[in-house]
Design a protein around this motif. Structure first.
Motif, PDB file in Angstrom:
ATOM      1  N   ASP A  92       0.810  -1.227   0.000  1.00 47.07           N
ATOM      2  CA  ASP A  92       0.000   0.000   0.000  1.00 47.07           C
ATOM      3  C   ASP A  92       0.839   1.272   0.000  1.00 47.07           C
ATOM      4  O   ASP A  92       0.299   2.369  -0.008  1.00 47.07           O
ATOM      5  N   THR A  93       2.112   1.116   0.032  1.00 46.83           N
ATOM      6  CA  THR A  93       2.966   2.296   0.221  1.00 46.83           C
ATOM      7  C   THR A  93       3.528   2.833  -1.089  1.00 46.83           C
ATOM      8  O   THR A  93       3.602   4.039  -1.287  1.00 46.83           O
ATOM      9  N   TYR A  94       3.892   1.918  -1.985  1.00 52.44           N
ATOM     10  CA  TYR A  94       4.625   2.341  -3.187  1.00 52.44           C
ATOM     11  C   TYR A  94       3.758   2.227  -4.426  1.00 52.44           C
ATOM     12  O   TYR A  94       2.829   1.419  -4.482  1.00 52.44           O
ATOM     13  N   THR A  95       4.089   3.025  -5.395  1.00 55.02           N
ATOM     14  CA  THR A  95       3.371   2.952  -6.661  1.00 55.02           C
ATOM     15  C   THR A  95       4.332   3.221  -7.809  1.00 55.02           C
ATOM     16  O   THR A  95       5.379   3.831  -7.625  1.00 55.02           O
ATOM     17  N   LEU A  96       3.932   2.746  -8.949  1.00 54.79           N
ATOM     18  CA  LEU A  96       4.709   2.981 -10.155  1.00 54.79           C
ATOM     19  C   LEU A  96       4.008   4.053 -10.971  1.00 54.79           C
ATOM     20  O   LEU A  96       2.792   4.040 -11.090  1.00 54.79           O
ATOM     21  N   SER A  97       4.770   4.948 -11.502  1.00 53.23           N
ATOM     22  CA  SER A  97       4.110   6.012 -12.256  1.00 53.23           C
ATOM     23  C   SER A  97       3.636   5.484 -13.609  1.00 53.23           C
ATOM     24  O   SER A  97       4.177   4.528 -14.137  1.00 53.23           O
ATOM     25  N   ILE A  98       2.612   6.093 -14.123  1.00 56.70           N
ATOM     26  CA  ILE A  98       2.088   5.714 -15.434  1.00 56.70           C
ATOM     27  C   ILE A  98       2.713   6.641 -16.474  1.00 56.70           C
ATOM     28  O   ILE A  98       2.633   7.858 -16.357  1.00 56.70           O
ATOM     29  N   SER A  99       3.313   6.043 -17.473  1.00 57.23           N
ATOM     30  CA  SER A  99       3.995   6.828 -18.499  1.00 57.23           C
ATOM     31  C   SER A  99       3.047   7.315 -19.579  1.00 57.23           C
ATOM     32  O   SER A  99       1.996   6.728 -19.804  1.00 57.23           O
ATOM     33  N   HIS A 100       3.484   8.344 -20.253  1.00 59.24           N
ATOM     34  CA  HIS A 100       2.882   8.728 -21.529  1.00 59.24           C
ATOM     35  C   HIS A 100       3.623   7.985 -22.638  1.00 59.24           C
ATOM     36  O   HIS A 100       4.830   7.782 -22.552  1.00 59.24           O
ATOM     37  N   THR A 101       2.899   7.626 -23.652  1.00 57.33           N
ATOM     38  CA  THR A 101       3.554   7.009 -24.806  1.00 57.33           C
ATOM     39  C   THR A 101       2.821   7.389 -26.086  1.00 57.33           C
ATOM     40  O   THR A 101       1.618   7.652 -26.068  1.00 57.33           O
ATOM     41  N   THR A 102       3.585   7.363 -27.170  1.00 61.11           N
ATOM     42  CA  THR A 102       2.971   7.614 -28.474  1.00 61.11           C
ATOM     43  C   THR A 102       2.660   6.302 -29.188  1.00 61.11           C
ATOM     44  O   THR A 102       2.143   6.316 -30.297  1.00 61.11           O
ATOM     45  N   ARG A 103       3.001   5.206 -28.593  1.00 55.76           N
ATOM     46  CA  ARG A 103       2.678   3.953 -29.262  1.00 55.76           C
ATOM     47  C   ARG A 103       1.202   3.618 -29.045  1.00 55.76           C
ATOM     48  O   ARG A 103       0.560   4.121 -28.121  1.00 55.76           O
ATOM     49  N   SER A 104       0.700   2.725 -29.871  1.00 56.94           N
ATOM     50  CA  SER A 104      -0.705   2.350 -29.774  1.00 56.94           C
ATOM     51  C   SER A 104      -0.909   1.377 -28.620  1.00 56.94           C
ATOM     52  O   SER A 104      -0.015   0.585 -28.308  1.00 56.94           O
TER      53      SER A 104
ATOM     54  N   ARG B 203      -1.883  -1.897 -26.758  1.00 58.95           N
ATOM     55  CA  ARG B 203      -1.981  -3.297 -27.144  1.00 58.95           C
ATOM     56  C   ARG B 203      -3.304  -3.841 -26.609  1.00 58.95           C
ATOM     57  O   ARG B 203      -3.922  -3.243 -25.725  1.00 58.95           O
ATOM     58  N   PRO B 204      -3.728  -4.983 -27.134  1.00 63.22           N
ATOM     59  CA  PRO B 204      -5.003  -5.534 -26.659  1.00 63.22           C
ATOM     60  C   PRO B 204      -5.023  -5.634 -25.140  1.00 63.22           C
ATOM     61  O   PRO B 204      -4.077  -6.124 -24.529  1.00 63.22           O
ATOM     62  N   GLY B 205      -6.088  -5.139 -24.572  1.00 60.67           N
ATOM     63  CA  GLY B 205      -6.249  -5.229 -23.117  1.00 60.67           C
ATOM     64  C   GLY B 205      -5.698  -4.031 -22.369  1.00 60.67           C
ATOM     65  O   GLY B 205      -6.008  -3.825 -21.199  1.00 60.67           O
ATOM     66  N   GLU B 206      -4.887  -3.235 -23.033  1.00 58.74           N
ATOM     67  CA  GLU B 206      -4.332  -2.074 -22.344  1.00 58.74           C
ATOM     68  C   GLU B 206      -5.353  -0.953 -22.294  1.00 58.74           C
ATOM     69  O   GLU B 206      -6.156  -0.792 -23.211  1.00 58.74           O
ATOM     70  N   LYS B 207      -5.266  -0.176 -21.227  1.00 55.64           N
ATOM     71  CA  LYS B 207      -6.234   0.904 -21.052  1.00 55.64           C
ATOM     72  C   LYS B 207      -5.523   2.235 -20.814  1.00 55.64           C
ATOM     73  O   LYS B 207      -4.539   2.296 -20.071  1.00 55.64           O
ATOM     74  N   HIS B 208      -6.077   3.256 -21.446  1.00 53.84           N
ATOM     75  CA  HIS B 208      -5.566   4.611 -21.240  1.00 53.84           C
ATOM     76  C   HIS B 208      -5.720   4.981 -19.765  1.00 53.84           C
ATOM     77  O   HIS B 208      -6.763   4.778 -19.157  1.00 53.84           O
ATOM     78  N   GLY B 209      -4.657   5.509 -19.213  1.00 57.41           N
ATOM     79  CA  GLY B 209      -4.719   5.929 -17.807  1.00 57.41           C
ATOM     80  C   GLY B 209      -4.466   4.795 -16.839  1.00 57.41           C
ATOM     81  O   GLY B 209      -4.410   5.000 -15.632  1.00 57.41           O
ATOM     82  N   VAL B 210      -4.366   3.606 -17.365  1.00 56.43           N
ATOM     83  CA  VAL B 210      -4.076   2.457 -16.500  1.00 56.43           C
ATOM     84  C   VAL B 210      -2.691   1.913 -16.830  1.00 56.43           C
ATOM     85  O   VAL B 210      -1.812   1.834 -15.986  1.00 56.43           O
ATOM     86  N   ASN B 211      -2.524   1.570 -18.099  1.00 58.44           N
ATOM     87  CA  ASN B 211      -1.224   1.047 -18.527  1.00 58.44           C
ATOM     88  C   ASN B 211      -0.300   2.193 -18.953  1.00 58.44           C
ATOM     89  O   ASN B 211       0.873   2.222 -18.587  1.00 58.44           O
ATOM     90  N   TYR B 212      -0.835   3.041 -19.752  1.00 56.68           N
ATOM     91  CA  TYR B 212      -0.131   4.238 -20.226  1.00 56.68           C
ATOM     92  C   TYR B 212      -1.154   5.339 -20.421  1.00 56.68           C
ATOM     93  O   TYR B 212      -2.363   5.091 -20.482  1.00 56.68           O
ATOM     94  N   TYR B 213      -0.657   6.529 -20.585  1.00 55.01           N
ATOM     95  CA  TYR B 213      -1.450   7.597 -21.192  1.00 55.01           C
ATOM     96  C   TYR B 213      -1.032   7.627 -22.654  1.00 55.01           C
ATOM     97  O   TYR B 213       0.139   7.892 -22.960  1.00 55.01           O
ATOM     98  N   TYR B 214      -1.952   7.323 -23.540  1.00 55.65           N
ATOM     99  CA  TYR B 214      -1.640   7.242 -24.968  1.00 55.65           C
ATOM    100  C   TYR B 214      -1.886   8.598 -25.611  1.00 55.65           C
ATOM    101  O   TYR B 214      -2.999   9.133 -25.522  1.00 55.65           O
ATOM    102  N   VAL B 215      -0.865   9.141 -26.216  1.00 58.31           N
ATOM    103  CA  VAL B 215      -0.989  10.461 -26.829  1.00 58.31           C
ATOM    104  C   VAL B 215      -0.386  10.426 -28.235  1.00 58.31           C
ATOM    105  O   VAL B 215       0.392   9.531 -28.569  1.00 58.31           O
ATOM    106  N   THR B 216      -0.751  11.413 -29.006  1.00 56.62           N
ATOM    107  CA  THR B 216      -0.174  11.507 -30.345  1.00 56.62           C
ATOM    108  C   THR B 216       1.241  12.084 -30.249  1.00 56.62           C
ATOM    109  O   THR B 216       1.620  12.674 -29.220  1.00 56.62           O
TER     110      THR B 216
END
Ligand SMILES: Nc1ncnc2c1ncn2[C@@H]1O[C@H](COP(=O)(O)OP(=O)(O)OP(=O)(O)O)[C@@H](O)[C@H]1O
Length: 251
Positions: free
Chosen positions: A95-107, A109-122
């Motif tokens: 409950d103490t540590y977290t991993l930051s969510i990156s921004h990426t320009t890649r598409s 992948r199946p099952g990945e969600k914006h804001g969960v796996n990455y922030y997907y941007v152009t």
């Protein structure tokens, strides 16, 4: 911006944060050296179990969270055991540590969600964010850009989490030059021979990838020797190294 190799940079791992930085559980930012369809080597649930046979999962902690809530930047050559050590930390203190969510320009992948796996941007959006100095660190891999936004770190920190970033030396330099206050730990191998043994023993890399990682490791080790880290831990005995890490974090 840099294009050097970066195995699994920012906060790319963690047993717990399936919605961490990027991909499906334990698969985060890509590595140009990845040898499998998974873009990273993070698919190993317990890296320690592969080579460090004495590894046993730590019992859940009853420790109070560390008083120092600044992001923890972990760096060191590929194969030194960074992921192993931090997975132990995440397991023991879920409950103490977290991993930051990156921004990426890649598409996604199946099952990945914006804001969960990455922030997907152009790419245009990404460049705009860079121009606005929104990233604490960013990098290019192949055709795609990846970055850790300051906002992501600030949001998680505001929620009371300690953000962990796992980045190579170019990323460390960028974070140092950013406005983000952080603490820095360098994980060193007992020897270059042992590092090579671990990399090969992990069984995740092609020969080409091993050689590239070892070449880069020399630079990373020199970077570690130059100082600038708040803490250097030689990961010889895994349990001792973990204890040292935890003591430093909770000091
Ligand atoms: N103290 C140790 N003794 C022996 N083997 C270890 C030790 N620490 C880690 N290992 C093993 O070394 C290998 C590499 O560890 P790990 O994958 O955690 O390295 P890493 O620094 O995260 O690498 P990368 O940056 O490439 O992701 C793993 O197989 C792991 O089990």
């Amino acid at each position: 911006m840099f294009t050097s190799l970066r195995p699994r940079p920012t906060a790319a791992r963690g047993l717990l944060n399936s919605g961490g930085r990027s991909n499906p559980p334990r698969c985060f930012r890509p590595t140009i050296f990845a040898s499998s369809s998974c873009f990273c080597t993070a698919a190993k649930q317990h890296p320690a179990s592969a080579s460090a046979s004495a590894y046993t999962p730590p019992p859940p902690s009853t420790m109070t969270p560390p008083t120092d809530r600044r992001p923890i930047i972990i760096s060191g050559p590929s194969g030194v055991g960074k992921g192993t050590l931090f997975n132990m930390l995440f397991e023991k203190h879920p409950d103490t540590y977290t991993l930051s969510i990156s921004h990426t320009t890649r598409s996604p992948r199946p099952g990945e969600k914006h804001g969960v796996n990455y922030y997907y941007v152009t790419k245009d959006d990404f460049r705009e964010l860079v121009a606005q100095d929104k990233f604490v660190e960013n990098a290019q891999f192949g055709d795609n850009f990846y970055g850790t936004s300051k906002m992501t770190i600030e949001e998680q920190t505001a929620k009371g989490k300690v953000v962990v970033l796992d980045i190579e030396m170019e990323g460390v330099k960028q974070v140092r030059n950013s406005s983000i206050g952080a603490r820095y730990v360098f994980i060193a191998p007992p020897s270059e021979e042992e590092l090579e043994r671990r990399l090969r023993g992990r069984g995740t890399e092609t020969e080409d990838s091993v050689l590239k990682r070892l070449a880069q490791a020399k630079k990373e080790l020199e970077f570690g020797r130059q100082g600038g880290f708040d803490k250097v831990i030689v990961n010889e005995d895994l349990d001792k190294a973990y204890k040292e890490l935890e003591e430093w974090i909770y000091a």
